[in-house]
Design a protein around this motif. Structure first.
Motif, mmCIF file in Angstrom:
data_model
loop_
_atom_site.group_PDB
_atom_site.id
_atom_site.type_symbol
_atom_site.label_atom_id
_atom_site.label_comp_id
_atom_site.label_asym_id
_atom_site.label_seq_id
_atom_site.Cartn_x
_atom_site.Cartn_y
_atom_site.Cartn_z
ATOM 1 N N VAL A 324 99.755 -38.582 58.114
ATOM 2 C CA VAL A 324 100.600 -36.976 58.798
ATOM 3 C C VAL A 324 101.347 -36.571 57.918
ATOM 4 O O VAL A 324 101.379 -34.751 58.265
ATOM 5 C CB VAL A 324 101.288 -37.855 60.296
ATOM 6 N N ALA A 325 101.714 -37.592 56.737
ATOM 7 C CA ALA A 325 102.589 -37.009 56.298
ATOM 8 C C ALA A 325 102.365 -35.890 55.444
ATOM 9 O O ALA A 325 102.750 -35.292 55.100
ATOM 10 C CB ALA A 325 103.463 -38.192 54.927
ATOM 11 N N ASP A 326 100.594 -36.074 54.829
ATOM 12 C CA ASP A 326 100.426 -35.034 53.846
ATOM 13 C C ASP A 326 100.241 -33.646 55.073
ATOM 14 O O ASP A 326 100.287 -32.366 54.130
ATOM 15 C CB ASP A 326 98.397 -35.420 54.138
ATOM 16 N N ALA A 327 99.248 -33.622 55.999
ATOM 17 C CA ALA A 327 99.654 -32.961 56.595
ATOM 18 C C ALA A 327 100.260 -32.445 57.008
ATOM 19 O O ALA A 327 101.309 -30.730 56.479
ATOM 20 C CB ALA A 327 99.176 -33.241 58.423
ATOM 21 N N TYR A 328 101.950 -32.167 57.263
ATOM 22 C CA TYR A 328 102.671 -31.831 57.021
ATOM 23 C C TYR A 328 103.155 -31.393 55.744
ATOM 24 O O TYR A 328 103.882 -30.664 55.777
ATOM 25 C CB TYR A 328 104.378 -33.084 57.435
ATOM 26 N N VAL A 338 108.642 -36.340 53.851
ATOM 27 C CA VAL A 338 109.503 -37.202 53.234
ATOM 28 C C VAL A 338 109.721 -38.229 54.995
ATOM 29 O O VAL A 338 109.383 -39.935 54.105
ATOM 30 C CB VAL A 338 110.884 -36.780 53.275
ATOM 31 N N GLU A 339 109.797 -37.841 55.989
ATOM 32 C CA GLU A 339 110.180 -39.173 56.665
ATOM 33 C C GLU A 339 109.154 -40.010 57.169
ATOM 34 O O GLU A 339 108.783 -41.464 56.598
ATOM 35 C CB GLU A 339 110.679 -39.476 57.539
ATOM 36 N N ARG A 340 107.821 -39.648 56.753
ATOM 37 C CA ARG A 340 106.094 -40.218 56.953
ATOM 38 C C ARG A 340 106.346 -40.915 55.683
ATOM 39 O O ARG A 340 105.701 -42.096 56.144
ATOM 40 C CB ARG A 340 105.233 -39.269 57.386
ATOM 41 N N TYR A 341 106.342 -40.740 55.278
ATOM 42 C CA TYR A 341 106.214 -41.383 53.481
ATOM 43 C C TYR A 341 106.753 -42.543 53.414
ATOM 44 O O TYR A 341 106.053 -43.226 53.144
ATOM 45 C CB TYR A 341 106.273 -39.718 52.214
ATOM 46 N N ARG A 342 108.072 -42.407 53.702
ATOM 47 C CA ARG A 342 109.095 -43.444 53.710
ATOM 48 C C ARG A 342 108.668 -44.447 54.340
ATOM 49 O O ARG A 342 108.931 -45.535 54.552
ATOM 50 C CB ARG A 342 109.942 -42.747 54.007
ATOM 51 N N ALA A 343 107.878 -43.913 56.026
ATOM 52 C CA ALA A 343 107.299 -45.032 56.909
ATOM 53 C C ALA A 343 106.761 -45.423 56.401
ATOM 54 O O ALA A 343 105.941 -47.018 56.584
ATOM 55 C CB ALA A 343 107.523 -44.447 58.269
ATOM 56 N N ALA A 344 105.479 -45.209 55.772
ATOM 57 C CA ALA A 344 104.390 -45.969 55.215
ATOM 58 C C ALA A 344 104.569 -46.661 54.373
ATOM 59 O O ALA A 344 104.267 -48.276 54.011
ATOM 60 C CB ALA A 344 103.231 -44.923 54.619
ATOM 61 N N LEU A 345 105.082 -46.761 53.252
ATOM 62 C CA LEU A 345 105.800 -47.443 52.324
ATOM 63 C C LEU A 345 107.022 -48.293 52.837
ATOM 64 O O LEU A 345 106.667 -49.512 51.622
ATOM 65 C CB LEU A 345 106.490 -46.370 51.062
ATOM 66 N N ALA A 346 108.305 -48.351 53.314
ATOM 67 C CA ALA A 346 108.853 -49.216 54.334
ATOM 68 C C ALA A 346 107.419 -50.760 54.334
ATOM 69 O O ALA A 346 108.150 -51.291 53.995
ATOM 70 C CB ALA A 346 109.131 -49.369 54.960
ATOM 71 N N GLU A 347 106.578 -49.934 54.978
ATOM 72 C CA GLU A 347 105.673 -51.340 56.244
ATOM 73 C C GLU A 347 104.303 -52.047 54.682
ATOM 74 O O GLU A 347 104.589 -52.526 55.246
ATOM 75 C CB GLU A 347 104.737 -50.487 56.682
ATOM 76 N N ARG A 348 104.223 -51.295 53.811
ATOM 77 C CA ARG A 348 103.003 -51.750 53.606
ATOM 78 C C ARG A 348 103.318 -51.397 51.557
ATOM 79 O O ARG A 348 103.217 -50.243 51.134
ATOM 80 C CB ARG A 348 101.914 -51.004 53.619
ATOM 81 N N PRO A 349 104.514 -51.685 51.086
ATOM 82 C CA PRO A 349 104.619 -51.046 49.582
ATOM 83 C C PRO A 349 103.955 -51.212 48.949
ATOM 84 O O PRO A 349 104.041 -50.702 47.719
ATOM 85 C CB PRO A 349 106.091 -51.450 49.323
ATOM 86 N N HIS A 350 103.056 -52.495 49.210
ATOM 87 C CA HIS A 350 102.111 -52.793 47.642
ATOM 88 C C HIS A 350 100.592 -52.530 47.237
ATOM 89 O O HIS A 350 100.381 -53.162 47.410
ATOM 90 C CB HIS A 350 102.025 -54.649 47.298
ATOM 91 N N VAL A 351 100.204 -51.902 48.627
ATOM 92 C CA VAL A 351 98.781 -52.015 48.670
ATOM 93 C C VAL A 351 98.251 -50.243 47.694
ATOM 94 O O VAL A 351 99.535 -49.864 47.160
ATOM 95 C CB VAL A 351 98.164 -51.199 50.332
#
Length: 810
Positions: A324-328, A338-351
């Motif tokens: 979704v962040a890529d699409a935005y 920015v909000e979606r990227y940060r949400a993804a990183l907060a949940e899975r920061p090490h994948v």
């Protein structure tokens, strides 16, 4: 369960008692028997209430403790039951221990489960308890211990027990990560027992874990009664695998055909979503999650965002958040990205994908003009990406992510207008990896950004030889061609890109830019003096110059021109006026640009005019120009009151080191019809001292001198000779920007000295305040105010002026 845990209590109630109920033990009371029978049927409230009342009077002992723990488990309060375990597990009945062991596994309390199963096995060796212990050990991360437990299990002749141990081994192998061994073991056991439904489901599970959902789907469909959850999972994983194949196909094929697998995955996802039952909400969320990722991969960004916004309460995975962040970001909505990227990183920061998300976050912050945050995230990326890292064999080696992050760092500096720093950083990376395609491609883009289109074209041409399929090289060559007005070269590049990747966002940007370059163009310059000075530069009350250009045809375009100068003077009864209109042609190419035109006088003086000039640009640094003007507009306006006209010849050269430094030299001669000959020499040096995303600081050092013939009849300012030296400091603030659109404000301060023959030396100063709107390739509007002090014939003269310049393509 083979036997109820409360059989002893039920049998005890068969003995009649004449003692009053208040003195009879609880387990012998008929109401308690009734409560236990209800609990066995699923209604545990009565039994639980009686047992908790009894517990309130003191510690539960014997069978009542077993009953209490059992009823807690039946009531769905397994966690509470596990908290009430006695220190000595031997006081509990075997059937209670077995229920509690299973409950501990269900509650993911694996250390307790292991302890309970070990207690059971101390009493008796059973296949079911051995299997339970091995599986609990594997679930606790002790897979090797689980396999050892199974290896120690005695050989049993009972088919049911042997089957239980086989299933446990398959389960432990799966959890240990030995998936290929687990697959081979399950397949081997299914040959011996092809009707084992549990093993069949374990086979599907292992195949899903191995990432072969097509085989898992076939295995599930081959069962007489497949597990509904595993079948659904196989169906959705198969659709997701089609999507991953689609990602690979996009890098191999060209045109819209490269989306075939992704489109198939989208169709299958839609079919599966439509077939879901109301009770399959888990898979409905999975279908939504997968579809968001597929739509983004397909480049359907508007549909991605629309689907996401239509399901605001859905808890999607970090991978879908990033999609979704890529699409935005592609839709130029960086704040939402920015909000979606940060949400993804907060949940899975090490994948593995987290670095891509972090890079996307940096770009989203940059495009949101949140430069400090973008630089902070860039600092985190640099810190997390060392130059060297341990490889699979434990040896230190070059970290391939390091170059990617350092390239991003260099380009981030350039995109924040520190192009010199970005170029130096990129140059250092290229010394380490001179043939890296990504670095060379970025070097070409940065050369375009710095105003070096010929150099950029050379970089892209070399890259195109090494990487013939490079879309970025073709796009860069198209941009370089437009920067050097070689418009006929652009369509072939656009056509090739259209065939290769018709839905590429960069192609859309190129097509839009090329379209604007092929439009007619209007330029208007208007100035209004607010005070009447007597100097050469402060005479005009009004001056306008307008040109209307045709759409270009190869290197040429025609134009119509109108120019007007008008002023009144306190020492002259009549106003002075100069007005012309004419037609001309302009030539632009990589070698340079020139123009010629014919003018007709509209001011009643019947003085026609003409002009011709050419500026040769052999490279990105040098320029050499010459120009001739008949009845030049540079003739002093006051001179036209006496029908004086002038012809001008001008030579100029310039050397542009880069976008931070530039030198110029100009020599001109104006031959006036009243016998005057005005000769001028001027030079300038412009230096940029600070360049950032919101503020820039430039200085321009100018030196000019002129000489005139002694012409007593001249009505205009005519020094025999003069010299002027000025230093101008220009500050530029970007007040607002949105991608290619921006608003700038400039403040210019000038200080200098002016020396005039026979009149000595005086100070010069000036103030300029200006704003400029830019609308992409289409238009710009600049307007401002100046206030100047300049000595003329020894007298200080003050002049103020407002002006406006418009450039519009339509």
């Amino acid at each position: 369960m083979k036997q109820t845990l409360l059989s002893a209590a039920v049998l005890g109630l068969c003995v009649a008692s004449s003692t009053p109920q208040a003195d009879t033990p609880l387990w012998q009371q008929p109401s308690y028997v009734t409560a236990i029978l209800k609990a066995r049927a699923g209604d545990t409230a009565m039994a639980l209430d009686m047992l908790e009342q009894q517990r309130g009077r003191g510690q539960l002992q014997g069978s009542l403790l077993d009953d209490y723990l059992t009823v807690l488990c039946w009531s769905g309060r397994g966690a509470d039951a596990l908290q009430q375990l006695p220190d000595n597990l031997q006081v509990l009945r075997t059937d209670s221990l077995e229920l509690l062991a299973r409950t501990a596994r269900d509650q993911r309390q694996y250390p307790q489960a292991i302890l309970l199963y070990q207690s059971l096995l101390q009493r008796e060796s059973r296949a079911g308890w051995t299997a339970g212990l091995a599986m609990a050990q594997a679930e606790a991360g002790q897979a090797a211990a689980g396999l050892a437990t199974l290896d120690k299990a005695p050989v049993t002749a009972m088919a049911a027990d042997a089957r239980e141990l086989v299933r446990a081994r398959a389960y432990v192998l799966t959890l240990s990560g030995q998936l290929t061994e687990a697959l081979a073991y399950i397949q081997q056991q299914l040959v011996r027992d092809p009707q084992d439904t549990v093993l069949q489901n374990q086979l599907v599970d292992v195949q899903l874990r191995l990432g072969i959902p097509q085989m898992a789907l076939q295995s599930a469909q081959a069962q007489a009664r497949p597990d509904a959850v595993l079948l659904r999972q196989a169906e959705f994983d198969h659709a997701a695998m089609l999507s991953r194949w689609g990602r690979i196909q996009e890098g191999l094929d060209s045109g819209l055909a490269r989306h075939a697998q992704t489109d198939a995955a989208l169709r299958l996802n839609q079919q599966l979503s439509a077939s879901l039952r109301p009770d399959e909400s888990r898979f409905a969320l999975l279908a939504l999650d997968d579809r968001l990722q597929m739509l983004d991969q397909r480049g359907l960004f508007a549909e991605t965002v629309q689907l996401y916004q239509a399901n605001p309460a859905a808890r999607i995975s970090p991978y879908a958040q990033a999609a979704v962040a890529d699409a935005y970001l592609s839709l130029r909505q960086p704040e939402a990205a920015v909000e979606r990227y940060r949400a993804a990183l907060a949940e899975r920061p090490h994948v593995d994908e987290a670095m891509d998300w972090h890079v996307g976050l940096v770009y989203a912050l940059l495009e949101s003009n949140r430069f400090d945050e973008a630089n902070a995230e860039m600092a985190i990326l640099r810190q997390q990406t060392p130059r060297q890292r341990l490889n699979a064999s434990g040896q230190r080696g070059f970290n391939p992510d390091y170059q990617r992050i350092m390239l991003l760092d260099a380009m981030l500096r350039a995109y924040q207008d520190d192009t010199r720093g970005g170029w130096q950083a990129l140059d250092g990376l290229l010394r380490d990896a001179p043939f890296n395609a990504d670095l060379r491609q970025s070097q070409g883009g940065l050369a375009l950004l710095r105003g070096w289109p010929r150099r950029a074209a050379d970089i892209y041409r070399r890259l195109k030889v090494d990487e013939p399929a490079s879309l970025e090289a073709s796009a860069g060559l198209a941009n370089a061609a437009m920067d050097t007005w070689e418009y006929q070269q652009v369509p072939p590049y656009l056509d090739w890109l259209q065939q290769q990747k018709p839905d590429w966002k960069e192609l859309e940007t190129l097509q839009r830019r090329y379209s604007w370059t092929q439009r007619p163009e209007l330029t208007v310059e208007v100035g209004r003096d607010l005070s009447g000075g007597q100097g050469s530069g402060e005479q005009n009350a009004w001056d306008t110059l307008s040109r209307l250009y045709s759409a270009p045809w190869q290197h040429w375009r025609l134009f119509a021109q109108h120019e007007l100068q008008r002023a009144s003077f306190v020492d002259e009864p009549n106003p002075a006026r100069y007005e012309t209109a004419g037609l001309g042609a302009q030539y632009r190419s990589v070698q340079g640009q020139g123009e010629f035109g014919l003018l007709a006088g509209l001011d009643g003086q019947h003085q026609a005019g003409a002009f011709a000039g050419y500026s040769w640009t052999p490279d990105d640094q040098w320029s050499f120009g010459a120009r001739y003007e008949q009845n030049s507009a540079d003739t002093p306006l006051k001179a036209r009151l006496s029908q004086t006209r002038g012809n001008k010849v001008e030579l100029q050269t310039g050397y542009r080191v880069d976008d931070y430094r530039e030198f110029s030299l100009q020599l001109s001669q104006l031959s006036l019809s009243d016998g005057n000959l005005r000769q001028s020499l001027a030079g300038g040096w412009t230096e940029r001292w600070h360049s950032g995303p919101t503020y820039k600081l430039d200085t321009t050092l100018s030196l000019a001198t002129s000489r005139n013939r002694d012409t007593p009849q001249a009505l205009y300012f005519n020094p025999l000779s003069d010299v002027e030296a000025d230093l101008t400091i220009t500050q530029d603030w970007r007040l607002w920007s949105r991608y290619d659109n921006s608003l700038h404000q400039r403040l210019g301060l000038t200080l200098g000295r002016y020396q005039q023959q026979n009149y000595g030396t005086g100070s010069v100063w000036g103030v300029m305040l200006e704003q400029e709107w830019r609308w992409s390739e289409r238009a710009s509007l600049r307007y401002g105010y100046t206030r100047v002090r300049h000595p003329y014939d020894g007298q200080a003269d003050f002049g103020s002026k407002v002006y406006m310049n418009l450039d519009w393509r339509f």
